[in-house]
Design an enzyme around this catalytic site. Structure first.
Site, short mmCIF file in Angstrom:
data_model
loop_
_atom_site.label_atom_id
_atom_site.label_comp_id
_atom_site.label_asym_id
_atom_site.label_seq_id
_atom_site.Cartn_x
_atom_site.Cartn_y
_atom_site.Cartn_z
N LYS A 1 -2.43 3.46 7.12
CA LYS A 1 -2.50 2.43 6.06
C LYS A 1 -1.90 1.14 6.58
O LYS A 1 -0.86 1.17 7.26
CB LYS A 1 -1.73 2.89 4.83
N SER A 2 -2.54 0.04 6.27
CA SER A 2 -2.04 -1.27 6.72
C SER A 2 -2.59 -2.34 5.79
O SER A 2 -3.75 -2.25 5.35
CB SER A 2 -2.52 -1.54 8.15
N HIS B 1 4.08 1.36 2.23
CA HIS B 1 5.24 0.65 1.68
C HIS B 1 5.86 1.45 0.53
O HIS B 1 7.07 1.53 0.40
CB HIS B 1 4.83 -0.72 1.13
N ARG C 1 -3.50 -5.06 6.69
CA ARG C 1 -4.57 -5.75 7.43
C ARG C 1 -5.92 -5.02 7.34
O ARG C 1 -6.94 -5.61 7.68
CB ARG C 1 -4.18 -5.89 8.90
N HIS D 1 0.85 -1.19 0.00
CA HIS D 1 0.00 0.00 0.00
C HIS D 1 0.89 1.24 0.00
O HIS D 1 2.12 1.13 -0.01
CB HIS D 1 -0.96 -0.03 1.20
N LYS E 1 4.98 3.51 11.85
CA LYS E 1 3.73 2.87 12.26
C LYS E 1 4.05 1.75 13.24
O LYS E 1 3.34 1.51 14.20
CB LYS E 1 3.02 2.32 11.03
P1 AMP Z 1 4.69 -4.80 6.83
O1 AMP Z 1 4.53 -5.27 5.42
O2 AMP Z 1 3.39 -4.50 7.51
O3 AMP Z 1 5.61 -5.67 7.64
O4 AMP Z 1 5.41 -3.40 6.74
C1 AMP Z 1 6.65 -3.25 6.08
C2 AMP Z 1 7.21 -1.90 6.41
O5 AMP Z 1 6.32 -0.87 5.99
C3 AMP Z 1 7.43 -1.70 7.92
O6 AMP Z 1 8.64 -1.01 8.14
C4 AMP Z 1 6.23 -0.88 8.31
O7 AMP Z 1 6.45 -0.09 9.46
C5 AMP Z 1 6.04 -0.01 7.08
N1 AMP Z 1 4.68 0.49 7.05
C6 AMP Z 1 3.53 -0.23 7.09
N2 AMP Z 1 2.46 0.57 7.09
C7 AMP Z 1 2.93 1.84 7.06
C8 AMP Z 1 2.32 3.13 7.04
N3 AMP Z 1 1.00 3.28 7.09
N4 AMP Z 1 3.12 4.20 7.00
C9 AMP Z 1 4.48 4.07 6.97
N5 AMP Z 1 5.12 2.89 6.99
C10 AMP Z 1 4.36 1.79 7.02
#
Ligand code: AMP
Length: 282
Positions: free
Chosen positions: A184-185, A37, A187, A34, A149
């Site tokens: 943003k997530s 990332h 999930r 998203h 986040k």
């Molecule tokens: P994930 O795929 O959830 O493990 O996230 C991968 C990376 O993207 C991690 O360093 C997260 O902190 C970062 N990330 C996820 N969501 C956000 C967001 N809304 N804003 C900034 N960084 C994010």
């Protein structure tokens, strides 16, 4: 963009780039990309010769009753997005590639894990530190990009880099949000439609807390009570935690002073969401 799924291929390429003096920017993710990332990727692209994105849903960092199997995945879409952001490499290993046999050595995080997600997700940060140790040896980055986040993760990875002498600069990146404030997530897709609307309360309650502090409130208990009340009034979610600590030390505070983090986790029907704000108080 090259898509590689074996450790050997990845290391061969990275050693070649290192030898020719190139800087490598690394964005580790679990995919289902998203705007959050992509912001990390854009920053990595600006600041490095070579950009590597990894997509790996790491079983080691999920607890037995967590969402490993329902974690959203869409590799084809992710590949297109990474290509659009001009990533040079997409590292996409299988679980068997990363964990070919039962590990004889893993990493244990000793500090900053008795609070926040460390407390409610036992073993989570050991899984994160173990997979990042592997990924750092595979990608050999100059700079590694992490979102605020996951602020506790940023603090834990700072410790990992320092304690294990990785020659890597950690670059923390601000939280990217939806228009209504929801962080943003990947999930978020597992929120039910009504919950998606309610979920904006997380960031709203953090804003409310922030303005109360700006107006002079210094008692952390009053701030967490204020947040809890808002979440309970505006959502059907169960509060997992609302906690306030010094940042990045994550030590409890009697009076709000210095740089602090206000962080929360709440559970909706199929998804647990986190959010936080980091602010500095004179
Ligand atoms: P994930 O795929 O959830 O493990 O996230 C991968 C990376 O993207 C991690 O360093 C997260 O902190 C970062 N990330 C996820 N969501 C956000 C967001 N809304 N804003 C900034 N960084 C994010």
């Amino acid at each position: 963009m090259k898509v590689l799924s074996t450790i050997t291929e990845m290391q061969t390429e990275m050693i070649k780039h290192k030898a020719s003096g190139k800087t490598i920017g690394f964005v580790p993710t679990m995919g289902f990309l998203h705007e959050g990332h992509l912001t990390l990727l854009k920053k990595a692209r600006k600041e490095n010769d070579i950009v590597v994105l990894s997509i790996f849903v790491n079983p080691l960092q999920f607890g037995p009753n967590e969402d490993f199997s329902t974690y959203p995945r869409d590799f084809d879409r992710d590949r297109k997005l990474a290509e659009k952001e001009n990533a040079d490499y997409l590292f996409y290993p299988s679980v068997e590639e990363m964990y070919p046999q039962k590990s004889s050595v893993t990493v244990t995080v000793h500090e900053r894990t008795d609070v926040l997600c460390g407390k409610s997700r036992p073993g989570h940060f050991d899984g994160v530190a173990t997979v990042l140790t592997k990924l750092f040896h595979i990608v050999m980055p100059t700079n590694a990009y992490f979102g605020k986040k996951d602020a506790q993760q940023v603090a834990v990875v700072e410790g990992l880099i320092k304690d294990f002498h990785f020659p890597i600069v950690l670059v923390p990146v601000d939280i990217v949000r939806e228009e209504d404030g929801l962080a943003k997530s990947s999930r978020n897709i597992n929120l039910l439609p009504a919950e998606r609307v309610q979920a904006a309360s997380l960031s709203r309650s953090l804003k409310l807390a922030q303005s109360a502090i700006e107006q002079g409130e210094r008692n952390p208990l009053n701030i967490s009570a204020m947040i809890k009340e808002m979440i309970e009034n505006e959502t059907d979610a169960a509060v997992d935690y609302i906690e306030i600590y010094s940042y990045p030390q994550l030590q409890p505070l009697e009076i709000l002073k210095g740089t602090i983090i206000i962080a929360m986790a709440v559970k909706f029907t199929k998804v647990r969401l986190i959010d936080n704000v980091i602010m500095t108080i004179d």
